[in-house]
Design an enzyme around this catalytic site. Sequence first.
Site, mmCIF file in Angstrom:
data_model
loop_
_atom_site.group_PDB
_atom_site.id
_atom_site.type_symbol
_atom_site.label_atom_id
_atom_site.label_comp_id
_atom_site.label_asym_id
_atom_site.label_seq_id
_atom_site.Cartn_x
_atom_site.Cartn_y
_atom_site.Cartn_z
ATOM 1 N N GLU A 1 0.058 -9.550 -1.700
ATOM 2 C CA GLU A 1 -1.521 -9.880 -0.919
ATOM 3 C C GLU A 1 -2.083 -9.836 -2.273
ATOM 4 O O GLU A 1 -3.231 -10.569 -3.101
ATOM 5 C CB GLU A 1 -1.930 -8.648 -0.020
ATOM 6 C CG GLU A 1 -1.791 -9.076 1.182
ATOM 7 C CD GLU A 1 -2.254 -7.416 2.006
ATOM 8 O OE1 GLU A 1 -2.225 -6.912 1.929
ATOM 9 O OE2 GLU A 1 -3.071 -8.040 2.584
ATOM 10 N N ALA B 1 0.112 -1.381 -0.203
ATOM 11 C CA ALA B 1 -0.502 0.396 -0.172
ATOM 12 C C ALA B 1 1.107 1.282 0.136
ATOM 13 O O ALA B 1 2.367 1.043 0.515
ATOM 14 C CB ALA B 1 -1.026 0.165 1.161
ATOM 15 N N GLU C 1 4.084 -6.170 7.277
ATOM 16 C CA GLU C 1 3.060 -4.529 7.837
ATOM 17 C C GLU C 1 3.946 -4.215 9.067
ATOM 18 O O GLU C 1 3.442 -3.604 9.760
ATOM 19 C CB GLU C 1 2.105 -4.974 7.503
ATOM 20 C CG GLU C 1 1.116 -4.681 5.678
ATOM 21 C CD GLU C 1 1.420 -6.083 5.253
ATOM 22 O OE1 GLU C 1 2.035 -6.806 5.488
ATOM 23 O OE2 GLU C 1 0.644 -6.069 4.100
ATOM 24 N N GLY D 1 0.987 -5.497 0.777
ATOM 25 C CA GLY D 1 -0.175 -5.230 -0.028
ATOM 26 C C GLY D 1 0.066 -5.911 -2.136
ATOM 27 O O GLY D 1 -0.470 -6.750 -2.646
HETATM 28 C C1 3H9 Z 1 0.588 -2.367 3.334
HETATM 29 O O1 3H9 Z 1 0.622 -2.545 2.630
HETATM 30 C C2 3H9 Z 1 -0.718 -2.696 4.655
HETATM 31 C C3 3H9 Z 1 -1.868 -3.110 3.004
HETATM 32 O O2 3H9 Z 1 -1.527 -4.427 3.944
HETATM 33 C C4 3H9 Z 1 -3.227 -2.512 3.312
HETATM 34 C C5 3H9 Z 1 -3.631 -1.783 3.076
HETATM 35 C C6 3H9 Z 1 -5.135 -1.590 3.309
HETATM 36 N N1 3H9 Z 1 4.572 3.749 -0.049
HETATM 37 O O3 3H9 Z 1 13.128 2.698 0.144
HETATM 38 P P1 3H9 Z 1 13.912 3.387 -0.680
HETATM 39 C C7 3H9 Z 1 8.847 4.646 -1.090
HETATM 40 S S1 3H9 Z 1 1.346 -1.274 4.219
HETATM 41 C C8 3H9 Z 1 5.225 4.757 -0.347
HETATM 42 O O4 3H9 Z 1 14.851 3.655 -0.459
HETATM 43 P P2 3H9 Z 1 15.254 0.132 -1.525
HETATM 44 C C9 3H9 Z 1 10.854 5.695 0.470
HETATM 45 O O5 3H9 Z 1 10.066 6.626 1.230
HETATM 46 C C10 3H9 Z 1 3.171 -1.328 2.671
HETATM 47 N N2 3H9 Z 1 6.433 5.420 -0.792
HETATM 48 O O6 3H9 Z 1 14.388 1.866 -1.677
HETATM 49 C C11 3H9 Z 1 11.621 6.119 -0.667
HETATM 50 O O7 3H9 Z 1 10.712 7.210 -1.605
HETATM 51 P P3 3H9 Z 1 11.608 9.010 -0.874
HETATM 52 C C12 3H9 Z 1 3.720 -2.704 3.236
HETATM 53 C C13 3H9 Z 1 6.855 4.162 -0.161
HETATM 54 O O8 3H9 Z 1 14.964 0.339 -3.290
HETATM 55 C C14 3H9 Z 1 11.489 5.700 -1.965
HETATM 56 O O9 3H9 Z 1 10.230 4.809 -2.263
HETATM 57 N N3 3H9 Z 1 4.936 -2.484 2.371
HETATM 58 C C15 3H9 Z 1 6.898 2.501 0.525
HETATM 59 O O10 3H9 Z 1 16.142 0.573 -0.569
HETATM 60 C C16 3H9 Z 1 12.598 4.504 -2.221
HETATM 61 O O11 3H9 Z 1 12.374 3.565 -0.744
HETATM 62 C C17 3H9 Z 1 6.802 -1.515 2.949
HETATM 63 O O12 3H9 Z 1 6.162 -1.650 3.971
HETATM 64 C C18 3H9 Z 1 5.329 2.145 0.106
HETATM 65 N N4 3H9 Z 1 5.272 1.202 0.539
HETATM 66 O O13 3H9 Z 1 13.826 -0.519 -0.883
HETATM 67 C C19 3H9 Z 1 6.944 -1.889 1.510
HETATM 68 N N5 3H9 Z 1 7.932 1.498 0.309
HETATM 69 O O14 3H9 Z 1 12.487 8.652 -2.117
HETATM 70 C C20 3H9 Z 1 7.963 -0.368 2.141
HETATM 71 C C21 3H9 Z 1 9.116 2.252 -0.099
HETATM 72 O O15 3H9 Z 1 11.119 9.889 -1.513
HETATM 73 N N6 3H9 Z 1 9.655 -0.596 1.798
HETATM 74 N N7 3H9 Z 1 8.474 3.838 -0.616
HETATM 75 O O16 3H9 Z 1 12.390 8.524 0.055
HETATM 76 C C22 3H9 Z 1 10.156 -0.707 1.317
HETATM 77 O O17 3H9 Z 1 10.420 -2.044 2.317
HETATM 78 C C23 3H9 Z 1 11.766 -0.631 0.227
HETATM 79 O O18 3H9 Z 1 11.061 0.929 0.073
HETATM 80 C C24 3H9 Z 1 11.832 -1.622 -0.628
HETATM 81 C C25 3H9 Z 1 12.375 -0.891 -2.022
HETATM 82 C C26 3H9 Z 1 12.531 -2.577 -0.177
HETATM 83 C C27 3H9 Z 1 10.625 -1.844 -1.226
#
Ligand code: 3H9
Length: 699
Positions: free
Chosen positions: A109, A67, A129, A106
């Site tokens: 999911e 998400a 999450e 998500g």
């Molecule tokens: C969910 O899914 C809830 C659902 O189950 C239910 C809903 C109803 N959203 O980490 P990076 C941004 S909860 C928005 O440096 P990498 C991050 O802030 C979600 N923004 O890159 C950054 O922005 P900026 C569950 C996001 O390559 C940029 O992207 N998912 C999101 O080292 C680059 O990020 C997670 O918890 C997001 N979801 O790593 C996954 N994710 O450039 C969280 C990232 O402005 N994300 N951004 O600073 C990660 O673990 C890592 O970002 C990922 C990439 C491994 C994907």
Amino acid sequence: MTIKPEDAVRYELRDGVALLTIDFPPVNAFGQPMREGMMLRLDQAVSDPVAEAIVIVGAHDRFIAGADIREFGKPKVGPELHQIFERMEQSPKPIVAAIDGHALGGGLECALAASYRVAASRAKVGLVEINLGLLPGAGGTQRLTRLAGPQVALDLILNARHVPAPKAKDLGIIDAVTDGDVTAAAIAFAKARLAQGGPWPLAIERTDKIQNVDPRIFEEVRAKNAKKWTGLVAPFEIVKCIEAATTLPPRDGLAFEREAFKVCLESPVREAQIHLFFAERAAAKVEGSDGVKPRTIKSVGIIGAGTMGGGIAMSIANAGLEVKLLDMSQEAIDAGLARVRKNYETSVSRGSTTQDKVDAALGRIDGVLDYQAFADVDLVIEAVFESIEVKHDVFTKLDAVCKPGAILASNTSALNIDRIAEVTKRPGDVIGLHFFSPANVMKLLEVVRGDLASMETVVSAMAFAKTLGKVPVLAGTCFGFIGNRILHRYGSEADVLLMEGATPSQIDDALKAFGFPMGIYLMRDMAGLDVSYRVRRNKAAVGELDMNSIFYNPIADRLCEDGDYGQKTGKGYYAYEGRNATPRPELEEKLRIISQEKGIERKPMTDEEIVWRILSAMVNEGAKIVEEGYAQRASDIDVAYAFGYGFPKYRGGPMFWAQQQGLATVFAKVKEYEARYPERWKPAKHLEERAQAGAGWNR
Ligand code: 3H9
């Protein structure tokens, strides 16, 4: 730039298959245009007479990061994830998720709502999450449990595991893994299944893995983790949801999960953890560094094969870089390498790494005796004795042998980096890399920038920290940098509390109840009281410490004079049997005498008073650090404390905590303490300004 739904999810026909390509930078998170795009393209694919099957793939070799975290806590706009996934499940055509990069939260999911999942062998999947104080709220707890069984679901979701695709296939989460192009593999997979004919399987309808589940497994996991989960909401809700997946019909299970998600969403824990998610990413950014490229760092020299040097060597070798570990004698190197091997053995026996990985990492660490071995390395980190003379000697030698452009780093936790840099002819290349012990485990890396360091050196050090998988925080070169400066301030406040009537165990218990894994006095006992005792005596001898000040609590000195150095001598602030600590009632008498000597009245103190005094001291010092420019932003202090000092992540860090209390409230407390102790409690101007502005931190 706003992205239109039809661009966020593109549509094309390939070989009779509708290919839906998600392209929503930076990480394909389910933002509103992407959710709308998915609905649009799913409908298009279902009604397209030419398309027999649907493949969903992410552009730029990434599937979906979950998400859009930025939307939590804001009003909902556009279709919700569960509506998209229901639409996928209603599709009369088979849907294949083609996963490369990450499918997280998500994102996984979404894949679980498809009929099949094909993944690149390098891809990773996970329901992570919990790291944000949330649970998989779009069917993840229900579909994963039905697909892989409750034990797997508990393990994966509660530990936020990033599961490599081949392992996910073994667990039944992925149907096929490919080393080739994932889109081509998914299309081929879809066509093969079409040839066999339907019906297309749905994870939510599977029942084989939820038959005869012993309900005691849920109770056991709760009991086992009760301590670890204190203060948290999400893990308890996750267990309930997974249990519900084994007892409720599918649609009721999904509705149950949605309610549980709301409970997490509304809790302050979620707000704190999401704050830390963005704070961690902000901390990695260096103001004013636009366009500055980091230097390439492939090989590293380390000076000092002691515990710290060895730990640093491990974290660098683990990241795949070559390490040359220098010490003064072969015996010192052998002893250092033996310690490194032993640490690795422990990791293997705990299952946190494999023998193969350890062998490869050990193969990258080379013991050396001569500085000449550093002639070609890209970076050197010294971890030698904390004395400016010793550091000068080391940096003079490095300056003579290292190639131009090599970065010269000190692991000092106390010395001024510029004073070290000055002995070299390349002060711009000198920087502090303050690792925390054990260096192979602790996430925080304070990158300490002196005035002489070039921006290129700073940016390179920050990038290097990321390569190691560390969480970098940029600090200026002031006393204690960020972390220890605050620790020193609140440690001394705790010592004053001891003179006002508190006991060490009362302070520790109050801090533990707040969420710290360990109180300050237990921590001091573990580290040993003798080293700081010697440091204090030396400082007092040269006039740097006033032991006669009313605020100087001599309790630690008196313990040391009795030979009580902490855990290692069986007595310190606590009495020890092995590692078991019990309070020492006789300490109260010592404290009573000290209070009397200092003319301080002892009175009972509540835990709340203790926490407010200590936290306010942290926040006021933190605000001074920001105001003086030694930290780039308040949230950097949160990151340092959450990743290096055990500050409970679910509270978001000290500066975030202050914001949640209201900066005006914290400022009022600081003023109240100032009225009592004007010398100790000068309010930070930055705190005062922000309190008066009636808003949160602005930098
Ligand atoms: C969910 O899914 C809830 C659902 O189950 C239910 C809903 C109803 N959203 O980490 P990076 C941004 S909860 C928005 O440096 P990498 C991050 O802030 C979600 N923004 O890159 C950054 O922005 P900026 C569950 C996001 O390559 C940029 O992207 N998912 C999101 O080292 C680059 O990020 C997670 O918890 C997001 N979801 O790593 C996954 N994710 O450039 C969280 C990232 O402005 N994300 N951004 O600073 C990660 O673990 C890592 O970002 C990922 C990439 C491994 C994907």
